[in-house]
Design a protein around this motif. Structure first.
Motif, short mmCIF file in Angstrom:
data_model
loop_
_atom_site.label_atom_id
_atom_site.label_comp_id
_atom_site.label_asym_id
_atom_site.label_seq_id
_atom_site.Cartn_x
_atom_site.Cartn_y
_atom_site.Cartn_z
N PRO A 324 0.83 -1.21 0.00
CA PRO A 324 0.00 0.00 0.00
C PRO A 324 0.86 1.26 0.00
O PRO A 324 2.07 1.21 0.26
CB PRO A 324 -0.78 -0.12 1.31
CG PRO A 324 -0.64 -1.54 1.76
CD PRO A 324 0.67 -2.02 1.23
N ARG A 325 0.26 2.36 -0.30
CA ARG A 325 0.95 3.66 -0.23
C ARG A 325 1.45 3.87 1.20
O ARG A 325 0.74 3.60 2.17
CB ARG A 325 -0.01 4.78 -0.62
CG ARG A 325 0.58 6.18 -0.58
CD ARG A 325 -0.53 7.19 -0.82
NE ARG A 325 -0.07 8.56 -0.90
CZ ARG A 325 0.17 9.35 0.15
NH1 ARG A 325 0.02 8.88 1.39
NH2 ARG A 325 0.55 10.61 -0.02
N GLN A 326 2.68 4.37 1.32
CA GLN A 326 3.23 4.61 2.65
C GLN A 326 2.53 5.81 3.31
O GLN A 326 2.06 6.72 2.62
CB GLN A 326 4.74 4.85 2.57
CG GLN A 326 5.51 3.60 2.18
CD GLN A 326 7.01 3.83 2.15
OE1 GLN A 326 7.47 4.93 1.89
NE2 GLN A 326 7.77 2.78 2.40
N PRO A 327 2.47 5.82 4.64
CA PRO A 327 1.78 6.92 5.32
C PRO A 327 2.54 8.24 5.22
O PRO A 327 3.75 8.25 4.96
CB PRO A 327 1.72 6.42 6.78
CG PRO A 327 2.90 5.51 6.90
CD PRO A 327 3.03 4.83 5.57
N ASP A 328 1.86 9.33 5.44
CA ASP A 328 2.50 10.64 5.41
C ASP A 328 3.37 10.88 6.64
O ASP A 328 4.33 11.65 6.59
CB ASP A 328 1.45 11.75 5.31
CG ASP A 328 0.73 11.73 3.97
OD1 ASP A 328 1.38 11.43 2.95
OD2 ASP A 328 -0.49 12.00 3.95
N GLU A 329 3.05 10.23 7.74
CA GLU A 329 3.81 10.33 8.98
C GLU A 329 4.23 8.93 9.42
O GLU A 329 3.67 7.93 8.97
CB GLU A 329 2.98 10.99 10.08
CG GLU A 329 2.43 12.37 9.72
CD GLU A 329 3.51 13.43 9.64
OE1 GLU A 329 4.59 13.20 10.23
OE2 GLU A 329 3.29 14.47 8.99
#
Length: 491
Positions: A324-329
């Motif tokens: 999945p897309r990595q988190p922003d934080e």
């Protein structure tokens, strides 16, 4: 330390980049130099840490934290802040043989472990490092320094990537006569052919190699150990051997249609692209011009394929990743001072977005089969979206999402799904003991089952970072020196 309150007064800034739409028209470096006034501010952001985690390179639950070279980062940050550039260079070179490489292509685990990064953006360590070494060359402070005396001992290094070059540099400084063997036509390993020119200009690699040559190191190209020369021959001709061939055995994609024309491994594609750039007479047989390109694999090598395809004027480019897309934080299971696995817009994705109006990355995608045309050439990929599911053993698995199937037209597929380990030429062509395609040599000792033969870098530890390769090359050189002389002064 830098300015006492610098981390509160100044915001993080890194090197500016050339306009993405402009830079895809050439193969020149995409980053620009930073002004000295700004660099001094960035050096001032370094805190008075009780324990500076940035230069304590370790693995935490298998994840990188800090610099494995133990770079004296707070020291040269402070010296840059004070404008004492030559002293900063001396401190930088004390631990790092090749800052012009790490300052450009290292993912900077030092910044992930920066104390400022607990609450604010990290100190721009990588940008400062790059400018220190660039100034050192520009000012003429870096000159050949061959050893004053020779020991009479001869050492062969197999492989001219960062581990091999670091080991050669250290052993040459100790006074040994060093020869580096490289199977390709140019020295540098992945520095030369695995990293595109816009990330690391090959003139920088040649500059360093020429410096090492002037200091007395011999380089032998177009020679593969296990094919052109046996390991036994090297053992007979030299007092010691260090194996630094890397881990270039590609992972494969065993699915229907893999053998169709137009499907290629990433490294041959990148290698051919660089060879065509360096040699006007070289004709690459893998080219993205006018094609719909699909890159399978979400890592840095895949990003380099995207950037290369853009410069070859592809018709479109998409990059598939299983995860999945990595988190922003940072997530809860990725705390400081581990390397932060967060969403970023890499240079290649900025370029693709500027060219086509969208980020080329597609997340949680599994390729199920590849379909060809009547001539046996790839024409489309069939995919499905997948959900990442935690497994009982602590790992994870993927579950197809019904109804998410999709067909993607393509004429060029590039596989960038990582490396399994060392190639057969070094494993089969010698009596080196190995396990899971990694040469067996204990970390810190680097001795193999063969007398006088050492192993370091990715060939020993598996696919890793450039800083770990340099670290192991330096340490293997130390142990090799101890083997040859009974004692060592190498760090």
């Amino acid at each position: 330390m830098g300015k006492t309150t610098g981390f509160m007064e100044y915001d993080r800034k890194t090197a500016e980049e050339r306009d993405p739409r402009t830079r895809i028209g050439d193969w020149n470096e995409y980053q620009l130099p930073m002004a000295e006034a700004e660099l001094r501010k960035q050096g001032a952001r370094c805190m008075d840490c009780g324990t500076p985690f940035c230069h304590t390179g370790i693995l935490i639950d298998g994840k990188d934290s800090g610099c494995p070279l133990y770079n004296l980062i707070p020291e040269w940050n402070d010296l840059v802040y004070r404008g004492r550039w030559k002293e900063a260079l001396e401190r930088l070179l004390h631990t790092n043989n090749f800052p012009e490489f790490t300052g450009r292509v290292c993912p900077a685990p030092c910044e992930g472990a920066c104390t400022v990064a607990i609450n604010d953006p990290a100190v721009a360590i990588k940008s400062i490092e790059r400018e220190i070494i660039d100034r050192g060359f520009a000012e003429g402070w870096i000159v050949p320094e061959p050893p004053q005396t020779r020991t009479g001992k001869r050492v062969a290094i197999i492989g001219s990537g960062p581990a091999g070059l670091a080991a050669a540099d250290q052993l040459n400084r100790a006074g040994h006569t060093v020869s580096v063997y490289e199977r390709d036509d140019r020295i540098g390993g992945l520095l030369m052919y695995g990293i595109p020119n816009m990330k690391l200009e090959k003139s920088l690699v040649d500059r360093r190699v020429n410096l090492l040559r002037e200091e007395g190191i011999a380089f032998v190209t177009n020679t593969e150990i296990g094919n052109d020369i046996t390991m036994e021959q090297l053992q007979n001709d030299y007092d010691a051997v260090i194996v630094c061939t890397g881990a270039q055995k590609h992972r494969e994609l065993p699915i229907e249609g893999r053998k169709l024309d137009g499907i290629h491994l990433a490294m041959p594609y990148l290698t051919q692209s660089t060879k065509a750039l360096l040699d006007a007479n070289y004709e690459a047989n893998i080219n993205a011009t006018g094609k719909d390109v699909i890159v399978i694999g979400g890592g840095d090598t895949g990003a380099d394929c995207v950037a290369t395809a853009l410069r070859q004027r592809c018709n479109s480019v998409v990059q598939f990743g299983r995860h999945p897309r990595q988190p922003d934080e940072r997530s809860e299971d990725n705390p400081w001072p581990e390397y932060p696995f967060v969403f970023t817009l890499d240079y290649a994705y900025e370029e693709a977005t500027a060219q086509f109006g969208r980020d080329p990355r597609q997340y949680s995608i599994i390729t199920k089969r590849i379909v060809g045309d009547e001539n046996g050439h790839v024409k489309e990929l069939h995919t499905v979206e997948a959900e990442k599911i935690p497994a009982e053993n602590g790992g994870y698995t993927f579950r197809d999402i019904p109804g998410s199937e999709k067909v993607w037209p393509t004429q060029l597929v590039l596989l960038a799904i990582g490396f399994e380990g060392a190639e057969d030429s070094i494993l089969v062509g010698s009596d080196l003991e190995h396990k899971r395609r990694k040469v067996k040599a204990e970390y810190g000792q680097y001795t193999t089952n063969l007398e006088g033969v050492f192993a370091a870098g990715d060939v020993r530890r598996g696919q890793s970072l450039i800083v770990w390769a340099i670290h192991e090359g330096r340490e293997a050189a130390r142990e090799c020196d101890r083997y040859l002389m009974g004692t060592t002064r190498l760090p």
